[in-house]
Write an enzyme that holds these catalytic residues in place. Sequence first.
Site: not given
Ligand SMILES: NC(=O)c1ccc[n+]([C@@H]2O[C@H](COP(=O)([O-])OP(=O)(O)OC[C@H]3O[C@@H](n4cnc5c(N)ncnc54)[C@H](OP(=O)(O)O)[C@@H]3O)[C@@H](O)[C@H]2O)c1
Length: 283
Positions: A10-11, A14, A16, A164
């Site tokens: 997920g690089a 966000g 990643g 989730y």
């Molecule tokens: N944001 C928060 O407040 C928060 C809090 C606690 C934990 N987290 C965790 O942090 C991690 C990163 O999330 P983020 O907040 O940075 O959100 P994000 O910006 O949406 O990043 C998520 C990443 O995962 C990728 N992804 C999703 N489904 C995928 C699939 N089927 N195959 C390949 N890649 C996929 C996305 O790709 P696409 O761009 O193509 O969708 C994106 O690169 C997640 O595990 C999330 O649960 C986030």
Amino acid sequence: MKNKVAVVTGANSGLGFETAKALATQGARVILLSRSADKGQEALDKIFAATQNDQLELLTVDLASQASIRETGKLILDKHPVIDTLVNNAGTWISQHSLTEDGVETMFAVNHLAYVLMSHLLYPAIRKAEDGRIVCVASDSHFQFKINYADLNLTNKYHGLRAYAQSKGANVMFVSELHKRKQEENVSSYAIQPGLVKTDIGVKRTNWLHALAWKIRRSGGVSPAEGALCQIFCASAPEAKGQSGLYWDKCKPKPSAKYTYIEEDRAQLWEQCLEMCKIDSFF
Ligand SMILES: NC(=O)c1ccc[n+]([C@@H]2O[C@H](COP(=O)([O-])OP(=O)(O)OC[C@H]3O[C@@H](n4cnc5c(N)ncnc54)[C@H](OP(=O)(O)O)[C@@H]3O)[C@@H](O)[C@H]2O)c1
């Protein structure tokens, strides 16, 4: 991180993206995994412009497909016999119940089983590192709901929040079980929680109501660069070396939800997940 190899899922966006950028800044050879080749290339170009690190690689993977994970895992292993750090970061939030091609509820598949399968596939290279690390991005949302072991697909009782939370609780339990079962002293596993972070996770695959709720909620969050500090710390800081099997927040270990410490449940979940990923033996 000079001369070290890091894989970040997920690089492209966000947390990643910020993690890949920080590891590249530290001099690592970073393999960026992205679902979309275009978005991944855009991220790689931005990281190169910011760091001048010319050891960046991009691979595409659909983490909702075990066949795709296996294919990408093999490509990584073929080229990199030693991997220092795997950051299982990719995650998703989906309003509607859906099943993947493998017959698994999509959030459980992407947010958890993909972590298990990628860790398993890359383990032979991680165990060869002097200080191998597997970082799994979990969340404090795991405190909200327990895991439905009898119906991991939540066929009868689906809600996005429940699915989730369940996937994130499974991340925490996987990390501690992996720590317990592994034989190698030189491999450490970390579950981390980034806090509330202003990313697009809650607007990508949600209905309008959930998207609106996320937009309001995330306004109180920190930037992705700040939110990524804990996973970057666990992926690379010398201070985190060997501190395996724990749940981290703000670069310090803290207790996870009580249910994550029940040993029989952890062992049962481990077996269920291996079976769902068609893994005969994790190690
Ligand atoms: N944001 C928060 O407040 C928060 C809090 C606690 C934990 N987290 C965790 O942090 C991690 C990163 O999330 P983020 O907040 O940075 O959100 P994000 O910006 O949406 O990043 C998520 C990443 O995962 C990728 N992804 C999703 N489904 C995928 C699939 N089927 N195959 C390949 N890649 C996929 C996305 O790709 P696409 O761009 O193509 O969708 C994106 O690169 C997640 O595990 C999330 O649960 C986030």
